[in-house]
Every structure is written in C-alpha cells, then in structure tokens.
Design an enzyme around this catalytic site. Sequence first.
Site, mmCIF file in Angstrom:
data_model
loop_
_atom_site.group_PDB
_atom_site.id
_atom_site.type_symbol
_atom_site.label_atom_id
_atom_site.label_comp_id
_atom_site.label_asym_id
_atom_site.label_seq_id
_atom_site.Cartn_x
_atom_site.Cartn_y
_atom_site.Cartn_z
ATOM 1 N N LYS A 189 0.864 -1.183 0.000
ATOM 2 C CA LYS A 189 0.000 0.000 0.000
ATOM 3 C C LYS A 189 0.905 1.239 0.000
ATOM 4 C CE LYS A 189 -2.248 3.453 2.194
ATOM 5 N NZ LYS A 189 -1.960 4.414 1.121
ATOM 6 N N GLU A 264 9.454 2.443 11.011
ATOM 7 C CA GLU A 264 10.514 3.419 10.727
ATOM 8 C C GLU A 264 9.829 4.777 10.701
ATOM 9 O OE1 GLU A 264 13.599 2.642 10.630
ATOM 10 O OE2 GLU A 264 13.338 0.471 10.590
ATOM 11 N N CYS A 298 13.612 11.641 6.232
ATOM 12 C CA CYS A 298 13.577 11.269 7.651
ATOM 13 C C CYS A 298 14.925 11.561 8.293
ATOM 14 C CB CYS A 298 13.228 9.803 7.806
ATOM 15 S SG CYS A 298 14.262 8.738 6.817
ATOM 16 N N GLU A 398 9.088 17.547 14.428
ATOM 17 C CA GLU A 398 9.492 17.284 13.034
ATOM 18 C C GLU A 398 8.682 18.179 12.097
ATOM 19 O OE1 GLU A 398 8.452 13.552 11.040
ATOM 20 O OE2 GLU A 398 10.521 13.402 10.358
#
Length: 509
Positions: A189, A264, A298, A398
Amino acid sequence: MTETIQTTTTESRPEATTYNLFIAGEWVPSESGRTFESRNPADTRDLIGHFQSGTPADVARAIRAADVAGGLWRRTPAPKRGEILYRFGQLMAEHKERLARAMTREMGKVLEEARGDVQEGVDIAFLMAGEGRRMFGDTVPSELPDKWAMSIRQPLGVAGIITPWNFPIAIPCWKMMPALVAGNTVVFKPASDTPHCATLLVELMAEAGFPAGTVNLVTGPGAEVGDALVDDPDVPVISFTGHSSTGKRIAERASRRLKRVSLELGGKNGIVVLADADLDLATDGIVWSAFGTTGQRCTACSRVIVEESVLDDLLGRLERRATRLRLGDGLQATTDVGPLINAEAVDKVESYIEVGRREGALVTGGRRATGDGLANGHFFEPSIFTHVKPMDRIAQEEIFGPVLSVIPVADYPSAVTALNQTRYGLSSSIFTRDVNAAFRAMRDFETGIVYVNAGTIGAETHLPFGGTKETGNGHREAGHAALDTFTEWKSIYVDFSGRLQRAQIDNQG
Ligand code: NAP
C-alpha cells in the site's frame, strides 16, 4: 514491458490515464468504482493520472491472492527467488532514468536525487538477491553425543507493506526485497501522494518474473486500505514507514493480534559543529542535509548545534549558501531545491515559521516562494533560525520542510546534551578534526546512525538503517538485519544416537 494502462478517462481530462490495482497478477479496478488524482507538486496543473481508491474488500482480495501464492513461493529455493530479485534490480537499472523522471514529476525531488532514490532500490535488490544464497542460520555442536543442532530462517507469510511518499522507490524496495527473498508474499500500500511511482515499480516486478500473487498493489486512503491490512488475521507482519503518530496507531491496532510490526518513523536529526571543525566542509554537509529533498527526508538535518566561538562564522556561510539555492521544478538542471509535497505541507512549514519567529531569530527565508515559474507549485524558501534553544518547539518537532534551527552551545558536553534532548533518534553527525571527540560522539550520540565529518544523510544499503527512541520500535531495515523483520527462527535438533537422550539431564554429573 507489462502494460498497466487499462482505461483512459473520457470526460473532463481525456489525456489522463487511469491506473489499476495489481492483484493475483492482474491489473484490476477497485470494487469502489472511485479514483483519486496524483498531481505534480511543482506545477499542480500537471495531472499525472487517476488511481484506484482501494477498499477493505480489495485488500481482502489481495491478501487472499498473496496467501495462495505463498504456498509455492515459500517452497521455491531461496537462490531461485534471489534470481528474480536480481532480474528486477537489472530492470530498475535499465529504467533508472524513466523512473527518476517520473519520481521528480510526482513528488518533486530534484532529478539527481531521484536517480539516487532509484539506485537505492537497485542496490537493495542486488544485496537481497545475494541473501538468497546466504540466509545464514547457525549450526552449533549439541551438548549430547550423536545429535545435530541448527537454526534456520522461515518466512512469516503475507507481509503488509505501507510506505511514505518521500522515497517512493527506495523504501518499498527496502521492504519488499527482504520480504520476498525470505519467502514471504506482499501486499503493498503506497502513499497516496506517489501512486504512479508505485505502479511503475510493480510493473517492473511483474516483468522481472515474480509469480502471480507474490506481489500485490492496493492504492487508496491510508485509514481504509492501511487499517484493512493491519487488521487482517492473515497478515502476520506489517512493515511501515511514516509519521510517528501513524506508526503508533498501527502498532496499537496490530498488537491486538500480536502481529510483528516494524516501524521506521520520524526524525529530528542534529549536526554538531565543534570549534576545530573544517567550516567549509561543515557548511557543505549542513546545506545538503537540511535542504536536500527540500528537508523532506527522515534523516534531514533540522538542528545544528554549534560551539559559540564559531557561531557567527558558520552562520554567515550558511546564510550565503541558503540564499543562493535556486527553487524550481526538479526536472530543470538549474534547480537546487524542489517543491514541498503538497499544500498541507506548505501550511505546516509556514505555521512553524511563526513558531520560530517567537522562539529564535530568523536569519533567512521564512516565506512561501511564488516567483517566476513557482506560482503553481508548493514552494517554500530555505529558512534558517538562530539562537534557538534545545527545547524550543522548532528544535523538537518534526517540521519535514526546509527549516533549519541553529543552537549555540558552550562546549562538547552541552552539545551532546542538546543533541540527545529529543524524542527521536535516527541520524546525527559531528564535524571536528579531533579524533578523540569523534570517537566520543560515536559513543555518546543516541541515534541509530552516526556520521563523522559528513551530513546526516547518505545511508548505504548494506548496513542496518533505523533509529532509537520514537523513531521506531527496534527493528532495522537494510543490511542482514532486514531479514529479521520478515523471518522467524526455527531451531532443529536431529538425534542420530538411536536412543532417548535427555538434554540437561543425561549429560550431567
Ligand atoms: P504518513 O502520513 O504517516 O503516511 C505513511 C503511509 O501510511 C502512507 O502510505 C499513508 O497512506 C499510510 N497511512 C496513513 N494513515 C494510515 C492508517 N491509519 N493506517 C495505515 N496506514 C496509514 O507519513 P508520510 O507523510 O507519507 O511520510 C513522512 C513521514 O515519514 C515523516 O515523519 C518521516 O520522518 C517519515 N519517514 C521515516 C523514515 C525512516 O526510515 N525512519 C523514512 C522516510 C520517511 P496515505 O498516503 O493514503 O495517507
């Protein structure tokens, strides 16, 4: 080349192609009858295509197909599975330019970086193809005579693969290659911002010869398609990359069925610059890490922690470099920094600029970029704040955009404290000429990846990739470690003594 194009819309946009799901080796529409669009973030007038809005029923079909295909695939010798991975790696290498251009068009990163993204996919395909001939277990001496003891890796079954948009080729490959070589089948997905990249990838997988049902693609909304994968009892393992908040939600749901979940997640990566550092090199590393992929990695550097004595010098260099970066369509050779992924990302970055104005001092940037050729895209100026404190929001949350916070500190111990004062732990770096300080940093930095005299980005596929704290849940991608997510250990004892031997009993005294 496998043909994926099934229908062309005839109403409003005759030029836009409608792409299908890939289930049991066939390109099929969703049972929903609905589609969604993918558009170029550098110019939203550019419609890339219509993609199927998958549903839980589509996911169930895909899982069934993967389950059936798994019967044969897990019995296919691993070296033979590896050969198909190798063929896939070759195909990706042959189609690198086409894939890279499609990626830049769909998610905006500059072409050179998009080529690197595809290359990561090639690298992991070749690495995992080799694992087909290794897949080491242990053979150890038994404590009893005439007895054999060994351990082997076994596949888990159907793997649910849920991926973000920022590495739309590399990350799916980092997950699917180890899953497949180990004998699992997959339901993939992809992020709804990059369904075209996912489709191109799966086309090549079909062409490489993965048998029908081993690889299935279901596009569609995260909450619907993702939840269906996470909730299905026939999917024993979920490999997810994305926001920490999404990952936590997935982990909670999956834990109800005691599933294995590899997460992750986010990062707030820092670079420490000590007073003895080569400041030219540090500037190169910081600019590349903070503004490459428009800060949407990331592993992007969003914090620079610098010894006060070189603050002004470093800041001057960073400002000069940041103001010279050219924004634009990543397909243009003159572009240094592409767009953000979508309008929400621009809003989010802008809201953090307001937070930053209250917490620190804006050095450069801070605005949406709407100049020549930018008006129809999601562009934002590379932005730098200074005099940020370690616990300020812009140093903690973030942002996932081109925003860098510079945090002055007195010395190395305060730099380590500032670096580690975050809930994330993916990547970090130190610039110094002092070998002792470098080794201390390798020991002290609480991140899964540490660089010395390099930026925070640039992981290679044959070492473990992942982070500590809320960046994940202890799993690692890439390297041999990637197999741990997708295999289960089986320990096997063969007694050839011809008599009953009782471990821990018959061999005592
Ligand atoms: P995201 O919004 O969490 O989405 C990631 C994937 O999860 C997408 O496919 C999304 O589908 C799907 N999803 C959304 N809601 C879901 C749900 N309830 N159940 C299951 N799946 C769901 O993250 P993103 O914006 O794509 O990616 C950016 C984030 O990824 C950043 O935080 C970044 O740090 C992180 N990241 C981490 C790494 C790493 O290795 N640590 C690498 C790259 C990126 P839709 O697109 O349809 O919503």
